[in-house]
Design a protein around this motif. Structure first.
Motif, PDB file in Angstrom:
ATOM      1  N   PHE A 182       0.875  -1.093   0.162  1.00 19.77           N
ATOM      2  CA  PHE A 182       0.241  -0.006   0.063  1.00 19.77           C
ATOM      3  C   PHE A 182       0.935   1.327   0.130  1.00 19.77           C
ATOM      4  O   PHE A 182       0.749   2.194  -0.847  1.00 19.77           O
ATOM      5  CB  PHE A 182      -0.998   0.034   1.280  1.00 19.77           C
ATOM      6  N   HIS A 183       2.000   1.343   0.756  1.00 20.54           N
ATOM      7  CA  HIS A 183       2.721   2.605   0.967  1.00 20.54           C
ATOM      8  C   HIS A 183       3.437   2.593  -0.424  1.00 20.54           C
ATOM      9  O   HIS A 183       3.660   3.758  -0.794  1.00 20.54           O
ATOM     10  CB  HIS A 183       3.654   2.252   2.225  1.00 20.54           C
ATOM     11  N   ASP A 184       4.065   1.616  -0.971  1.00 22.98           N
ATOM     12  CA  ASP A 184       4.857   1.715  -2.237  1.00 22.98           C
ATOM     13  C   ASP A 184       3.829   2.145  -3.215  1.00 22.98           C
ATOM     14  O   ASP A 184       4.275   3.188  -4.221  1.00 22.98           O
ATOM     15  CB  ASP A 184       5.333   0.296  -2.567  1.00 22.98           C
ATOM     16  N   LEU A 185       2.861   1.739  -3.455  1.00 18.95           N
ATOM     17  CA  LEU A 185       1.840   2.021  -4.143  1.00 18.95           C
ATOM     18  C   LEU A 185       1.532   3.642  -3.975  1.00 18.95           C
ATOM     19  O   LEU A 185       1.381   4.400  -5.060  1.00 18.95           O
ATOM     20  CB  LEU A 185       0.412   1.249  -4.488  1.00 18.95           C
ATOM     21  N   GLU A 186       1.228   4.082  -2.880  1.00 19.00           N
ATOM     22  CA  GLU A 186       0.923   5.431  -2.435  1.00 19.00           C
ATOM     23  C   GLU A 186       2.237   6.490  -2.870  1.00 19.00           C
ATOM     24  O   GLU A 186       1.932   7.530  -3.557  1.00 19.00           O
ATOM     25  CB  GLU A 186       0.889   5.718  -1.035  1.00 19.00           C
ATOM     26  N   GLU A 187       3.138   5.876  -2.978  1.00 14.54           N
ATOM     27  CA  GLU A 187       4.572   6.638  -3.110  1.00 14.54           C
ATOM     28  C   GLU A 187       4.417   6.845  -4.669  1.00 14.54           C
ATOM     29  O   GLU A 187       4.779   8.024  -5.106  1.00 14.54           O
ATOM     30  CB  GLU A 187       5.687   5.933  -2.582  1.00 14.54           C
ATOM     31  N   GLN A 188       4.190   5.743  -5.212  1.00 16.31           N
ATOM     32  CA  GLN A 188       4.312   5.670  -6.819  1.00 16.31           C
ATOM     33  C   GLN A 188       2.997   6.919  -7.177  1.00 16.31           C
ATOM     34  O   GLN A 188       3.255   7.639  -8.383  1.00 16.31           O
ATOM     35  CB  GLN A 188       3.949   4.400  -7.347  1.00 16.31           C
ATOM     36  N   VAL A 189       2.091   6.896  -6.589  1.00 10.91           N
ATOM     37  CA  VAL A 189       0.966   7.733  -7.037  1.00 10.91           C
ATOM     38  C   VAL A 189       1.307   9.327  -6.829  1.00 10.91           C
ATOM     39  O   VAL A 189       1.244  10.088  -7.692  1.00 10.91           O
ATOM     40  CB  VAL A 189      -0.407   7.669  -6.297  1.00 10.91           C
ATOM     41  N   ASN A 190       2.049   9.405  -5.593  1.00  5.71           N
ATOM     42  CA  ASN A 190       2.680  10.850  -5.275  1.00  5.71           C
ATOM     43  C   ASN A 190       3.616  11.316  -6.104  1.00  5.71           C
ATOM     44  O   ASN A 190       3.749  12.412  -6.904  1.00  5.71           O
ATOM     45  CB  ASN A 190       3.055  10.841  -3.766  1.00  5.71           C
ATOM     46  N   GLU A 191       4.602  10.494  -6.430  1.00 10.11           N
ATOM     47  CA  GLU A 191       5.509  10.781  -7.467  1.00 10.11           C
ATOM     48  C   GLU A 191       4.922  11.204  -9.045  1.00 10.11           C
ATOM     49  O   GLU A 191       5.345  12.252  -9.450  1.00 10.11           O
ATOM     50  CB  GLU A 191       6.551   9.582  -7.571  1.00 10.11           C
ATOM     51  N   PHE A 192       4.086  10.396  -9.455  1.00  7.85           N
ATOM     52  CA  PHE A 192       3.301  10.651 -10.733  1.00  7.85           C
ATOM     53  C   PHE A 192       2.640  11.957 -10.582  1.00  7.85           C
ATOM     54  O   PHE A 192       2.702  12.715 -11.424  1.00  7.85           O
ATOM     55  CB  PHE A 192       2.227   9.416 -10.887  1.00  7.85           C
TER      56      PHE A 192
END
Length: 92
Positions: A47-57
């Protein structure tokens, strides 16, 4: 940006909830088991990895939008002047 993250997080939770409900509904006799603490940690990490990817995007998209806006403003400044504008500058 925080509001967008909250909306994405809520959407993600809702989608996962709907998917789980759909799976359980299709398999009425399905018995769910408890997750081990290791499995819970893996899910949290995912979940946290996906959240970071979304934030970076989102950051990248905002940066690209700002850069394209700057380029458009620079192009607007370089617009050819009319003969009237050139003559007006010469009078001053």
């Amino acid at each position: 940006m925080g509001e967008l993250n909250d909306k994405l997080r809520e959407l993600s939770k809702n989608l996962v909830g709907l998917h789980v409900k759909d799976v359980v509904k299709k398999n009425k006799g399905l018995k769910l088991r408890d997750l081990s603490s290791e499995e819970k940690e893996k899910i949290k990490k995912l979940f946290h990895d996906l959240e970071e990817q979304v934030n970076e995007f989102v950051k990248k998209t905002k940066k690209e939008a700002a850069e394209s806006l700057e380029e458009a403003e620079e192009k607007a400044k370089k617009v050819r002047t009319t003969l009237r504008d050139k003559l007006g500058k010469n009078k001053n």
